[in-house]
Design an enzyme around this catalytic site. Structure first.
Site, mmCIF file in Angstrom:
data_model
loop_
_atom_site.group_PDB
_atom_site.id
_atom_site.type_symbol
_atom_site.label_atom_id
_atom_site.label_comp_id
_atom_site.label_asym_id
_atom_site.label_seq_id
_atom_site.Cartn_x
_atom_site.Cartn_y
_atom_site.Cartn_z
ATOM 1 N N LYS A 63 -35.553 84.319 -69.221
ATOM 2 C CA LYS A 63 -34.253 84.616 -69.549
ATOM 3 C C LYS A 63 -33.365 85.697 -68.432
ATOM 4 C CE LYS A 63 -32.684 88.965 -71.248
ATOM 5 N NZ LYS A 63 -31.522 88.671 -70.550
ATOM 6 N N GLU A 109 -41.727 94.705 -61.904
ATOM 7 C CA GLU A 109 -41.126 95.255 -60.686
ATOM 8 C C GLU A 109 -39.856 96.156 -61.126
ATOM 9 O OE1 GLU A 109 -38.839 95.865 -58.112
ATOM 10 O OE2 GLU A 109 -38.119 93.853 -57.767
ATOM 11 N N CYS A 157 -33.252 97.408 -55.710
ATOM 12 C CA CYS A 157 -33.996 98.434 -55.994
ATOM 13 C C CYS A 157 -34.790 98.921 -54.680
ATOM 14 C CB CYS A 157 -35.205 97.877 -57.073
ATOM 15 S SG CYS A 157 -35.794 96.269 -56.617
ATOM 16 N N GLU A 168 -31.691 106.253 -59.163
ATOM 17 C CA GLU A 168 -31.387 105.128 -58.344
ATOM 18 C C GLU A 168 -29.663 104.892 -58.194
ATOM 19 O OE1 GLU A 168 -33.250 101.751 -59.915
ATOM 20 O OE2 GLU A 168 -33.774 101.044 -57.972
HETATM 21 P P1 ADP Z 1 -30.414 96.643 -65.140
HETATM 22 O O1 ADP Z 1 -30.269 98.124 -65.228
HETATM 23 O O2 ADP Z 1 -30.669 96.061 -63.506
HETATM 24 O O3 ADP Z 1 -29.404 95.938 -65.952
HETATM 25 P P2 ADP Z 1 -32.241 96.174 -67.283
HETATM 26 O O4 ADP Z 1 -33.549 96.719 -67.079
HETATM 27 O O5 ADP Z 1 -31.394 96.719 -68.213
HETATM 28 O O6 ADP Z 1 -31.851 96.481 -65.706
HETATM 29 O O7 ADP Z 1 -32.264 94.662 -67.387
HETATM 30 C C1 ADP Z 1 -32.988 93.703 -66.617
HETATM 31 C C2 ADP Z 1 -33.375 92.513 -67.494
HETATM 32 O O8 ADP Z 1 -33.938 93.150 -68.696
HETATM 33 C C3 ADP Z 1 -32.015 92.000 -68.005
HETATM 34 O O9 ADP Z 1 -32.282 90.465 -68.241
HETATM 35 C C4 ADP Z 1 -31.847 92.636 -69.498
HETATM 36 O O10 ADP Z 1 -31.141 91.582 -70.381
HETATM 37 C C5 ADP Z 1 -33.384 92.702 -69.819
HETATM 38 N N1 ADP Z 1 -33.394 93.426 -70.963
HETATM 39 C C6 ADP Z 1 -32.989 94.889 -71.188
HETATM 40 N N2 ADP Z 1 -33.448 95.198 -72.222
HETATM 41 C C7 ADP Z 1 -34.372 94.163 -72.737
HETATM 42 C C8 ADP Z 1 -35.222 94.476 -73.892
HETATM 43 N N3 ADP Z 1 -35.387 95.447 -74.794
HETATM 44 N N4 ADP Z 1 -36.173 93.324 -74.056
HETATM 45 C C9 ADP Z 1 -36.091 92.332 -73.425
HETATM 46 N N5 ADP Z 1 -35.212 92.012 -72.120
HETATM 47 C C10 ADP Z 1 -34.437 93.225 -72.146
#
Ligand code: ADP
Length: 482
Positions: free
Chosen positions: A179, A255, A289, A386
């Site tokens: 995803k 990560e 990161c 960050e």
């Molecule tokens: P960033 O701040 O870099 O956007 P996130 O941690 O929000 O980092 O997102 C990183 C990935 O995790 C993206 O693909 C996002 O859609 C996914 N993501 C965010 N929340 C969830 C969740 N609750 N379950 C599964 N995937 C998630």
């Protein structure tokens, strides 16, 4: 190839069991340099996402039996295709994510290296044999694929974060559902099409694009058929996903965020320190990161270092990543601009000096200029968060132990950077820093052949390197009676 042709070349449906399936809903993909909608892609609901896990689970047994040489050759063909199509893929990446075209080309090459590296590793999965110390039995130790994997990637390196997970999964004999981030689904969809052309059997890699990450992906993570979760993203989401993963005790690689210190000692080679800092700060417009988040420079060289960093950052051109000569592209969205702006504002209110930039550009697009801030007060949010933007936050130090303590004063521990001409000091300080990686006299540590990962809240496990494939393998021992 024009931008329109590049976007039109990408399939926009869900990639499940080797075919492209429409979803009930679609979501828009925007160009962060203009705010314009590039295209619509499938926006999977939980049932549509589950179909991808069904496909991965159905393909697992055959894929695990597929000879390592075959898995290796598919990865190698995909490596070659990524290179053959670098111009098209880089254009797609810059359009959906914003980074300058030259950096997108660099990322495609970097992403391809994970496929080459894991093509080479696929055929070297081995085990062991030993006799029981007390006699009477021997142990045969072998490695097996862990099983279907859920891979979740962020928007900042849309291609490389995918190949870094897909590469070892394919090499190990695991099937997967990937995803990508909702902001940058196109690179992963283009990658899926390339993998198919490289000969990957149906169902081995499946792509789910969705704007409902939690709703769509939680059921897959909780499903006992998925045996491994590999996630790159924010620490908050990582902690939430670890809790889900605990329900089935599935294997995890995490990560997560960083808060990298960069330390310039008084005996540093100034050209090296300036070039390394600029690389660590401005790569990906600061949205990495691994970006240097807190820059500590010895008081005796602070003036020269700060002047040179400011000159270098002032010379950078900001604009659309498609324009020649631009090295500062847009940030990913308006929220990112507001966050960076808020961090700079509150540091300035607390007494920091803004030497360059510091004010967001009006739209269209989500631009924040190259910024230099000095005298960052201890405890400022700018030093504990960050930044994820082109902001160099500089403070000074005089004592080695003190700067190590300040560098380690964070729950994060991904990477640190050290500039010194003393080998003895460089190694001593590197040992003392609580980070999974150290750049010693260099501002970039990422390399598919090296183990990438963090300590403390920056994550679990390592990607790439000789151990990267282990994350996708279970160890089995067969005890054989003598
Ligand atoms: P960033 O701040 O870099 O956007 P996130 O941690 O929000 O980092 O997102 C990183 C990935 O995790 C993206 O693909 C996002 O859609 C996914 N993501 C965010 N929340 C969830 C969740 N609750 N379950 C599964 N995937 C998630």
């Amino acid at each position: 190839m024009t931008p329109t042709e590049a976007i039109a070349s990408v399939p926009t449906d869900l990639f499940i069991a080797g075919s492209w399936r429409t979803a009930g809903r679609t979501m828009a993909v925007e160009n962060p340099a203009t705010g314009e909608v590039l295209t619509q892609v499938a926006d999977a609901d939980p049932d549509e996402a589950m179909a991808a896990l069904d496909a991965a689970a159905a393909a697992q047994a055959d894929w695990a039996r597929t000879p390592a040489r075959t898995r290796s050759e598919i990865l190698y063909r995909a490596f070659e295709l990524l290179h053959a199509e670098v111009d098209r893929l880089a254009l797609i990446m810059t359009l959906e994510m914003g980074k300058p075209l030259a950096e997108s080309k660099g990322e495609i090459a970097y992403a391809a290296e994970f496929f080459r590296w894991f093509a080479e590793e696929a055929v070297r999965i081995d085990g062991g044999h030993m006799r029981a110390p007390a006699g009477g039995a021997r142990f045969l130790i072998s490695k097996q694929p862990v099983g279907p994997c859920v891979l979740i990637t962020p928007w900042n390196f849309p291609m490389a974060m995918g190949t870094r997970k897909i590469g070892p999964a394919i090499a190990a004999g695991c099937t997967s559902v990937i995803k990508p981030a909702e902001a940058t689904p196109l690179s992963t969809l283009a990658l899926a099409e390339i993998l198919q052309r490289a000969g990957l059997p149906d169902g081995v890699v499946n792509v789910v694009t969705t704007s409902r990450a939690d709703d769509a992906m939680s059921p897959l993570i909780l499903d006992p058929r998925s045996r491994k979760l590999s996630f790159t993203g924010s620490t908050g989401v990582g902690k939430h996903l670890l809790q889900l993963a605990a329900q089935t005790v599935m294997r995890t690689s995490m990560e997560l965020g960083g808060n990298a210190p960069l330390i310039v000692f008084d005996d540093a080679d100034m050209d090296t320190a300036v070039a390394g800092t600029i690389a660590a700060k401005l790569r990906n417009i600061g949205q990495a990161c691994t970006a240097a988040n807190r820059i500590f420079v010895h008081a005796s060289v602070a003036e020269e270092f700060t002047r040179r960093i400011t000159e270098e950052m002032a010379s950078r051109r900001m604009g659309s990543g498609l324009e020649e000569g631009v090295t500062i592209g847009p940030l990913i969205d308006d929220k990112a601009v507001e966050k960076v702006n808020g961090l700079v504002r509150s540091a300035a209110d607390g007494g920091a000096r803004v030497l360059l930039g510091g004010v967001p550009e009006p739209g269209p697009g989500h631009f924040f200029p190259a910024t230099v801030v000095t005298d960052v007060p201890e405890g400022a949010e700018l030093g504990s968060t960050e930044i994820f933007g082109p902001v160099a936050a500089i403070s000074t130090f005089t004592d080695e132990d003190d700067v190590i303590a300040r560098a380690n004063n964070t729950p994060h521990g991904l990477v640190s950077y050290v500039f010194t001409e003393s080998l003895r000091r460089g190694l001593r300080v590197s040992d003392a820093l609580e980070t999974g990686m150290v750049g010693l006299n260099q501002g970039v540590v990422s390399n598919p052949a090296a183990p990438f990962g963090g300590m403390k809240e920056s994550g679990l496990g390592r990607e790439g390197g000789l151990t990267g494939i282990e994350e996708f393998l279970d160890t089995k021992y067969i005890g054989i009676a003598d």
